[in-house]
Design an enzyme around this catalytic site. Structure first.
Site, PDB file in Angstrom:
ATOM      1  N   CYS A   9       3.389   3.480  -4.385  1.00  0.00           N
ATOM      2  CA  CYS A   9       3.341   2.215  -3.658  1.00  0.00           C
ATOM      3  C   CYS A   9       1.938   1.916  -3.150  1.00  0.00           C
ATOM      4  O   CYS A   9       1.414   0.825  -3.345  1.00  0.00           O
ATOM      5  CB  CYS A   9       4.324   2.240  -2.488  1.00  0.00           C
ATOM      6  N   HIS A  66      14.556 -28.000  11.616  1.00  0.00           N
ATOM      7  CA  HIS A  66      14.186 -29.104  10.731  1.00  0.00           C
ATOM      8  C   HIS A  66      12.746 -29.509  11.045  1.00  0.00           C
ATOM      9  O   HIS A  66      12.377 -29.613  12.212  1.00  0.00           O
ATOM     10  CB  HIS A  66      15.102 -30.307  10.948  1.00  0.00           C
TER      11      HIS A  66
END
Length: 457
Positions: free
Chosen positions: A41, A441
């Site tokens: 990794c 939103h």
């Protein structure tokens, strides 16, 4: 033969290194690493690839700026500078990890390859000789390596893998990639933005075949405009000379390339450990057999990560390392590792993220399910992004609303998937997830909310 005995030996210094924390300081611990501290990794996998992918995404954003009425010109991606920026940082992290262990009085670091000589006994080839050790307990965390198909090996011509290609001095003018999985497509994007013409040879008819069928189909369609795709094809021969390679495919066609990247999958390193001598058994694919507590078939020997996991991902190996660490110290209070709902992401552009069952899984298992789907272009932030291809797809059980699977393709997919991961893991049904919390939103999270609402449960 004189054996040096340790209370605990860990083979592999990737996720295996994280098993050993200060709670083990009362023990005599050894860590054996053949190649590099930090594992795949840190050195050749998740981290360097994502650092280079992000660089490629910045370059692509500049090239595509005209879509937002911004006049911008991409002059070049400075490959060598980008490479050095990435690996100077990561190589320092690797060295710090090794040096830190070497300065702990209760830890012995062996650099070399280990092989079992008997039950909980090992011989370590250090390059300067051999060392024989025994242990009260052993953890197998030696990881895996790239798989290389026969025609490539037989050719005796040079090739790259994910272990090597990110450190090359300059991108090739023409790059051929064998494989169509996540390693192949991420690195294809990196080198395409660095200036390479990329051809991908994949034996399946679509890229990212294990993904949900909608994701695989739509991503493959997008990739056709960026890469030379040779799908449903296999390489039968590689010839030519270094820097001028010719790949012959099973339909008789050829692909020319200066460089070949092999990315057809990975195999566990279990075959290098002489496991039979220790009474440790493996699956046919080489993965070490473990129980739910990460115990192998040999008493006192545990395994984790790519050596044994059915889901060879870094976050899975890290979870397994925590389980092993606990179980080593608390044999009367064992914990388990669950692999049922493991999320994953592909860091291409667009990003891809998934958790749980695909639609083809649901059909194959004969499940009753509903599909909810919303495009990025159906929500306000998608308008801002001028996104016409991204989407969120949710699969749920009618009646209960239980989330069976979720799949996203688009910007920030690896982040947007997390509410769905939490819901599936914690048993929050789709209706509750959609209607109970507020959804900001006009944030991009509305694509997840609307996909949930589209389920028609």
């Amino acid at each position: 033969m004189t054996l040096r005995h340790h209370d605990l030996v860990v083979i592999g210094a990737g996720s295996g290194n994280s098993v050993v924390d200060d709670s083990f300081a009362d023990l005599d611990v050894a860590i054996i690493e053949e190649r590099w501290f930090g594992g795949t990794c840190l050195n050749a996998g998740c981290i360097p690839s994502k650092m280079l992918v992000y660089t490629a995404h910045v370059a692509r954003t500049v090239r595509k700026a005209g879509a937002y009425d911004v006049d911008a010109e991409l002059r070049t991606l400075r490959w060598r500078e980008a490479r050095d920026r990435v690996f100077q940082r990561l190589d320092a992290e690797r060295d710090n990890g090794r040096n830190g262990r070497e300065h702990e009085a209760w830890v012995t670091v062996y650099e070399g390859r280990a092989r079992f000589t008997g039950f909980r006994t090992l011989r370590i080839d250090t390059g300067d000789g051999t060392v024989d050790v025994s242990a009260g307990q052993i953890v197998l965390a030696a990881g895996g390596r790239p798989m290389v198909p026969g025609p490539v090996v037989k050719s005796a011509l040079p090739y790259e893998t994910s272990d090597t290609v990110m450190r090359i001095d300059s991108p090739p003018r023409r790059l051929a990639i064998l494989g169509g999985g996540y390693i192949a497509v991420e690195l294809a994007e990196v080198f395409a933005e660095a200036g390479s013409s990329v051809a991908i040879v994949e034996k399946e008819e679509r890229l990212l075949g294990p993904q949900d069928e909608t994701v695989a189909e739509r991503f493959t369609d997008l990739a056709r405009s960026r890469f030379d795709l040779r799908l449903g094809r296999e390489v039968t021969a590689v010839d030519g000379r270094p820097g001028a390679l010719r790949l012959t495919l099973d339909d008789g066609s050829t692909a020319e390339a200066e460089m070949l990247l092999v990315a057809v999958g990975r195999v566990p390193n279990s075959d290098r450990l002489n496991l039979e001598a220790a009474g440790i058994t493996s699956h046919d694919d080489g993965r070490v057999i473990v129980d739910e507590h990460q115990r192998t078939t040999a008493e006192g020997v545990f395994a984790l990560g790519d050596m044994c996991s059915p889901v060879p991902l870094k976050h899975v190996a890290n979870r397994e390392a925590k389980v092993v660490a606990h179980n080593l110290r608390h044999p009367d209070d064992l914990t388990t590792c669950d692999h049922e709902l493991v999320p994953a992401a592909v860091f291409t552009q667009p990003q891809i993220a998934s958790v749980g069952a695909t639609e083809q899984d649901c059909r194959d298992l004969g499940l009753d399910y509903r599909v909810g789907m919303t495009g990025y272009g159906d929500v306000a932030y998608g308008w801002a992004m001028e996104d016409t291809t991204g989407f969120c797809k949710v699969l749920a059980e009618p009646g209960t609303g239980r989330i069976l699977g979720a799949h996203l393709m688009g910007a920030q997919a690896s982040t947007l998937i997390q509410p769905l991961v939490l819901a599936a893991t914690l048993g929050i049904d789709a209706v509750t997830l959609a209607k109970s919390p507020y959804w900001i939103h006009p944030a991009l999270t509305e694509v997840v909310e609307n996909a949930l609402l589209d389920l028609s449960l």
